[in-house]
Design a protein around this motif. Structure first.
Motif, mmCIF file in Angstrom:
data_model
loop_
_atom_site.group_PDB
_atom_site.id
_atom_site.type_symbol
_atom_site.label_atom_id
_atom_site.label_comp_id
_atom_site.label_asym_id
_atom_site.label_seq_id
_atom_site.Cartn_x
_atom_site.Cartn_y
_atom_site.Cartn_z
ATOM 1 N N ALA A 166 3.041 2.587 3.989
ATOM 2 C CA ALA A 166 3.841 1.481 3.459
ATOM 3 C C ALA A 166 2.953 0.335 2.980
ATOM 4 C CB ALA A 166 4.813 0.990 4.527
ATOM 5 N N VAL A 167 1.915 -0.005 3.762
ATOM 6 C CA VAL A 167 1.031 -1.104 3.374
ATOM 7 C C VAL A 167 0.234 -0.736 2.120
ATOM 8 C CG1 VAL A 167 -0.958 -2.490 4.075
ATOM 9 C CG2 VAL A 167 0.894 -2.063 5.692
ATOM 10 N N LEU A 168 -0.227 0.495 2.033
ATOM 11 C CA LEU A 168 -0.949 0.918 0.837
ATOM 12 C C LEU A 168 -0.065 0.807 -0.396
ATOM 13 C CD1 LEU A 168 -2.880 4.025 2.221
ATOM 14 C CD2 LEU A 168 -3.866 1.852 1.481
ATOM 15 N N ARG A 169 1.214 1.119 -0.237
ATOM 16 C CA ARG A 169 2.151 0.977 -1.354
ATOM 17 C C ARG A 169 2.308 -0.497 -1.725
ATOM 18 N NH1 ARG A 169 6.474 2.673 1.003
ATOM 19 N NH2 ARG A 169 5.866 4.856 0.819
ATOM 20 N N SER A 170 2.390 -1.361 -0.719
ATOM 21 C CA SER A 170 2.515 -2.795 -0.976
ATOM 22 C C SER A 170 1.270 -3.337 -1.690
ATOM 23 C CB SER A 170 2.728 -3.548 0.339
ATOM 24 O OG SER A 170 3.966 -3.204 0.941
ATOM 25 N N LEU A 171 0.104 -2.904 -1.243
ATOM 26 C CA LEU A 171 -1.138 -3.360 -1.881
ATOM 27 C C LEU A 171 -1.195 -2.919 -3.338
ATOM 28 C CD1 LEU A 171 -3.666 -2.614 1.015
ATOM 29 C CD2 LEU A 171 -2.788 -4.852 0.319
ATOM 30 N N GLY A 172 -0.705 -1.688 -3.596
ATOM 31 C CA GLY A 172 -0.651 -1.227 -4.980
ATOM 32 C C GLY A 172 0.289 -2.079 -5.817
ATOM 33 N N ASP A 173 1.443 -2.439 -5.248
ATOM 34 C CA ASP A 173 2.403 -3.283 -5.966
ATOM 35 C C ASP A 173 1.838 -4.672 -6.242
ATOM 36 O OD1 ASP A 173 4.182 -1.192 -5.895
ATOM 37 O OD2 ASP A 173 5.325 -1.968 -4.176
ATOM 38 N N LEU A 174 0.972 -5.144 -5.355
ATOM 39 C CA LEU A 174 0.359 -6.462 -5.537
ATOM 40 C C LEU A 174 -0.839 -6.419 -6.472
ATOM 41 C CD1 LEU A 174 0.504 -7.762 -1.856
ATOM 42 C CD2 LEU A 174 1.805 -8.652 -3.806
ATOM 43 N N GLY A 175 -1.225 -5.220 -6.902
ATOM 44 C CA GLY A 175 -2.340 -5.094 -7.835
ATOM 45 C C GLY A 175 -3.709 -5.211 -7.211
ATOM 46 N N VAL A 176 -3.822 -4.985 -5.907
ATOM 47 C CA VAL A 176 -5.140 -5.022 -5.258
ATOM 48 C C VAL A 176 -5.949 -3.809 -5.725
ATOM 49 C CG1 VAL A 176 -6.394 -5.049 -3.068
ATOM 50 C CG2 VAL A 176 -4.173 -6.193 -3.254
ATOM 51 N N PRO A 177 -7.121 -4.005 -6.304
ATOM 52 C CA PRO A 177 -7.921 -2.868 -6.786
ATOM 53 C C PRO A 177 -8.249 -1.885 -5.661
ATOM 54 C CG PRO A 177 -8.779 -4.942 -7.641
ATOM 55 C CD PRO A 177 -7.762 -5.301 -6.591
ATOM 56 N N LYS A 178 -8.226 -0.594 -5.975
ATOM 57 C CA LYS A 178 -8.495 0.427 -4.960
ATOM 58 C C LYS A 178 -9.876 0.274 -4.353
ATOM 59 C CE LYS A 178 -5.338 3.988 -6.662
ATOM 60 N NZ LYS A 178 -5.213 5.377 -7.158
ATOM 61 N N ARG A 179 -10.812 -0.216 -5.156
ATOM 62 C CA ARG A 179 -12.169 -0.390 -4.648
ATOM 63 C C ARG A 179 -12.210 -1.346 -3.463
ATOM 64 N NH1 ARG A 179 -17.214 -3.121 -8.061
ATOM 65 N NH2 ARG A 179 -18.615 -3.337 -6.282
ATOM 66 N N GLN A 180 -11.239 -2.280 -3.412
ATOM 67 C CA GLN A 180 -11.235 -3.296 -2.353
ATOM 68 C C GLN A 180 -10.415 -2.877 -1.138
ATOM 69 O OE1 GLN A 180 -11.073 -6.569 -5.928
ATOM 70 N NE2 GLN A 180 -10.013 -7.112 -4.048
ATOM 71 N N ILE A 181 -9.819 -1.698 -1.160
ATOM 72 C CA ILE A 181 -8.983 -1.238 -0.046
ATOM 73 C C ILE A 181 -9.763 -0.214 0.770
ATOM 74 C CG2 ILE A 181 -6.809 -0.161 0.595
ATOM 75 C CD1 ILE A 181 -5.692 -1.070 -2.113
ATOM 76 N N HIS A 182 -9.902 -0.481 2.040
ATOM 77 C CA HIS A 182 -10.691 0.379 2.922
ATOM 78 C C HIS A 182 -9.820 0.830 4.095
ATOM 79 C CE1 HIS A 182 -13.932 -1.458 0.614
ATOM 80 N NE2 HIS A 182 -13.477 -2.641 1.009
ATOM 81 N N PHE A 183 -9.705 2.119 4.265
ATOM 82 C CA PHE A 183 -8.928 2.649 5.388
ATOM 83 C C PHE A 183 -9.478 4.023 5.728
ATOM 84 C CE2 PHE A 183 -6.939 4.222 1.573
ATOM 85 C CZ PHE A 183 -6.582 5.529 1.873
ATOM 86 N N GLU A 184 -9.150 4.485 6.905
ATOM 87 C CA GLU A 184 -9.584 5.816 7.325
ATOM 88 C C GLU A 184 -8.577 6.352 8.331
ATOM 89 O OE1 GLU A 184 -13.850 7.844 7.525
ATOM 90 O OE2 GLU A 184 -13.660 6.081 8.789
#
Length: 445
Positions: free
Chosen positions: A421-439
């Motif tokens: 859900a948070v990854l979807r929200s970050l995508g909607d907010l336009g946060v670049p994938k390069r700046q998203i870190h998860f594992e």
């Protein structure tokens, strides 16, 4: 809250993940070209079915060697790509092996059947009886088909992890059988001394990586550091922290955000390894893990005695500050996923915003520590409580908590549903994938 002035952390120009991924793709492409060149140099059979079948077999063998490299858990790759992404590649490569080797078997069988005027079934039986290595190849293919079947999503959801893992280990038997088949009958393998040297080098590097990464390195590190439990501290009714000490821990290359496979050498648990993240940044003297009782292995941690020997494999994971691309950051944790987030906060420089999502205040594990760290680091801390509906980490809510979220690195760890859900929200907010870190802390192999 008073903000402390800290020097922004250095950011990377080219993400380490991109460097490693590009290197792996280039390595695979270069070897595919070399295989094609040796295949052409060896000459073609008159039957096009046999030609295509042999080429499929060669690429199947190359993918098997590449697969071994993916599951070797080599530190350089793991720190840059992350075990969850390596696991994803491992899965795709595994199905690639299955289909290329099935193609090899079908085309070779039908090709020889066409040349001998036999039916395909009798032709396969004849090859198994008269040609060295073919029977071993049939057994190897059967093992790979079984492993592929139990690795499908439908079967994977219904099998216990231990059962799936036990079946999966037969892949190594299939690899050995397939290699001996290639040595026995592979015309490309024996077409020239250069071809033979090349194939032995490829398989030697692949198998050597597995031995080094899965056996030699863990054994050497554990003999060197001699880990022991120093304390067991309950954090709540179902959460416990385990402190581990040892020799020369300042030389253990562990970073905040990483995890180990922990094996506590008690009479009833020595055989069981569990992945737990570090819940505090390594300080060269102590390692700490914090776990919630979600199964027999994690529940038993509460009863471990100080002094218990520990065998730890790792550190693993790319969920570290190595991948930062911006000087400021957002740390989003859900439930017990706060453990690597708490360690990262300790390690980060630059302004940070911490968002901790739990059902209720009593579920906020390590919250007091987070408060103290946030005060020391000059970070903002938001505890978000309540039911999952409505979504309190929806795009509008995240933008309210962190108006400049698009200019920050985002580190995310929590339950799968929350992370999705948070990854979807970050995508909607336009946060670049390069700046998203998860594992997701999956294990390759």
């Amino acid at each position: 809250m008073t903000t402390l002035q800290t020097r922004p952390a250095p950011v990377t120009s080219i993400p380490p993940r991109v460097v490693a991924r590009t290197g792996l793709y280039a390595l695979l492409a270069a070897n595919a070209a070399v295989v094609a060149w040796f295949f052409v140099q060896a000459g073609f059979a008159s039957n096009p079915l046999i030609v295509f079948g042999r080429l499929a077999g060669l690429y199947g063998a190359l993918l098997m060697a590449f697969q071994l490299l993916l599951v070797a858990r080599m530190p350089w790759l793991d720190r840059r790509i992350g075990m969850d992404r390596l696991t994803s590649w491992h899965r795709r490569t595994g199905f690639g092996i299955l289909w290329t080797l099935l193609t090899h078997a079908v085309f070779i069988t039908f090709g020889y059947a066409e040349a001998s005027s036999m039916d395909p079934v009798n032709q396969l039986v004849n090859l198994a009886e008269t040609t060295e290595g073919v029977l071993r190849a049939i057994v190897a293919l059967a093992l790979i088909v079984v492993v592929g079947a139990v690795s499908g999503r439908w079967a994977r959801r219904r099998l216990a992890y231990e059962t799936w893992h036990f079946i999966h280990l037969y892949t190594y038997v299939a690899v050995v059988l397939a290699f001996t088949h290639q040595v026995a009958v592979g015309t490309t393998f024996t077409s020239s001394p250069a071809a033979t040297t090349y194939w032995y080098t490829v398989w030697g590097v692949a198998l050597g990586s597995v031995v080094l990464g899965r056996m030699v390195l863990p054994l050497w590190r554990n003999l060197r550091h001699r880990l022991r439990v120093s304390a067991v501290v309950p954090e709540s009714d179902d959460v416990v922290s385990v402190y581990v000490t040892g020799r020369d821990l300042d030389r253990l290359p562990a970073r905040a955000g990483q995890f180990f496979l922990w094996r506590f050498l008690t009479k009833d648990r020595w055989w069981q390894a569990n992945p737990f993240s570090l819940s505090a940044a390594p300080d060269g003297r102590t390692l700490r893990l914090t776990a919630k009782a979600a199964g027999a292995g994690s529940a038993a941690l509460r009863h471990i005695k100080p002094g218990t020997r520990v065998f730890a494999e790792g550190p693993y994971g790319a969920f570290t500050t190595l991948h930062r691309s911006r000087p400021q950051s957002v740390l989003i944790a859900g439930g017990v996923g706060v453990t690597p987030i708490r360690a990262l906060l300790e390690d980060l420089t630059g302004h940070a915003v911490v968002i901790y999502r739990v059902s209720s205040d009593r579920d906020a594990v390590l919250y007091d520590e987070l408060c103290d760290l946030a005060l020391t680091k000059g970070a903002e801390l938001h505890l978000v409580t309540g039911s999952i509906v409505p979504d309190k980490l929806a795009p509008r809510e995240l933008a309210r908590l962190v108006p400049d979220i698009g200019d920050r690195d985002v580190f995310l760890c929590g339950p799968p549903g929350m992370m999705t859900a948070v990854l979807r929200s970050l995508g909607d907010l336009g946060v670049p994938k390069r700046q998203i870190h998860f594992e997701r802390f999956s294990l390759a192999g």
